[in-house]
Design an enzyme around this catalytic site. Sequence first.
Site, PDB file in Angstrom:
ATOM      1  N   LYS A  32       0.860  -1.185   0.000  1.00  0.00           N
ATOM      2  CA  LYS A  32       0.000   0.000   0.000  1.00  0.00           C
ATOM      3  C   LYS A  32       0.896   1.234   0.000  1.00  0.00           C
ATOM      4  O   LYS A  32       1.778   1.383   0.860  1.00  0.00           O
ATOM      5  CB  LYS A  32      -0.868  -0.019   1.249  1.00  0.00           C
ATOM      6  CG  LYS A  32      -2.221   0.601   1.080  1.00  0.00           C
ATOM      7  CD  LYS A  32      -3.029   0.280   2.321  1.00  0.00           C
ATOM      8  CE  LYS A  32      -4.373   0.922   2.277  1.00  0.00           C
ATOM      9  NZ  LYS A  32      -5.013   0.889   3.582  1.00  0.00           N
TER      10      LYS A  32
HETATM   11  C1  E4P Z   1      -8.176   1.351   3.908  1.00  0.00           C
HETATM   12  O1  E4P Z   1      -7.501   0.994   3.009  1.00  0.00           O
HETATM   13  C2  E4P Z   1      -8.067   2.673   4.557  1.00  0.00           C
HETATM   14  O2  E4P Z   1      -6.838   2.836   5.126  1.00  0.00           O
HETATM   15  C3  E4P Z   1      -9.167   2.809   5.549  1.00  0.00           C
HETATM   16  O3  E4P Z   1     -10.359   2.337   4.946  1.00  0.00           O
HETATM   17  C4  E4P Z   1      -9.338   4.190   6.113  1.00  0.00           C
HETATM   18  O4  E4P Z   1     -10.525   4.230   6.854  1.00  0.00           O
HETATM   19  P1  E4P Z   1     -10.866   5.411   7.899  1.00  0.00           P
HETATM   20  O5  E4P Z   1     -11.146   6.633   7.123  1.00  0.00           O
HETATM   21  O6  E4P Z   1     -12.053   4.905   8.628  1.00  0.00           O
HETATM   22  O7  E4P Z   1      -9.647   5.563   8.776  1.00  0.00           O
END
Ligand code: E4P
Length: 217
Positions: free
Chosen positions: A87
């Site tokens: 990522k």
């Molecule tokens: C996933 O890949 C993201 O990091 C995550 O969904 C972020 O979610 P949040 O906005 O609830 O922290």
Amino acid sequence: MRFFIDTANLEQIRQARDLGILDGVTTNPSLMAHENIHGHAAIMAHYRQICEMVDGDVSAEVFSTDLDGMLAEAHELSAIHKNIVVKVPCTTEGIKAIKALSARKIPTNCTLVFNAGQAVLAAKAGARYVSPFVGRLDDASEDGVALVAQIVRIFDIYGYQTQVLAASIRHTRHIIDCMEAGAHVVTCPLQPILGLLNHPLTEKGLAKFLEDAAKMK
Ligand code: E4P
């Protein structure tokens, strides 16, 4: 349509996996920190455990912000398990890293996507996934689901293979809306996934069936 769970919590991952519908996992530094994991070796071991629990892509995020640092981390992360997807944040250095990793056949998930232009750059660089953050856009009075739909349309027009992974899901309705918008994957915490099963008429109907079944004993 695929479901990923958006957590680093092993118990929640197990619960979603045991439902039989789980296709993968996404994590981020905040989710990892939430599990009180400390130190490099523990972090690597935690990703390995997740990969051994779920047969599907597992996103592990780089902590570096410079290209060399991202690439070094990406190689280390991808060596943990064949299902690791690296990522990478949607920054200038991040797009360069995605391009370099794509050339080396290391799959990437471009995270922190908040507009269609970012998604297109990530797709052109060869990302496997782009992650528009639906809930955070809604929190800022924008329309997260509309962005998912827009990115899906643009990718369709140009034939990009990159998949739209709707992230930052806050509730069950977001899941349905993202599916309707054409998201290839939705990643969400456990509760919104379980929420898909909730309907009072299902509960009421089952109670009546059980009541009538008892009459036949
Ligand atoms: C996933 O890949 C993201 O990091 C995550 O969904 C972020 O979610 P949040 O906005 O609830 O922290």
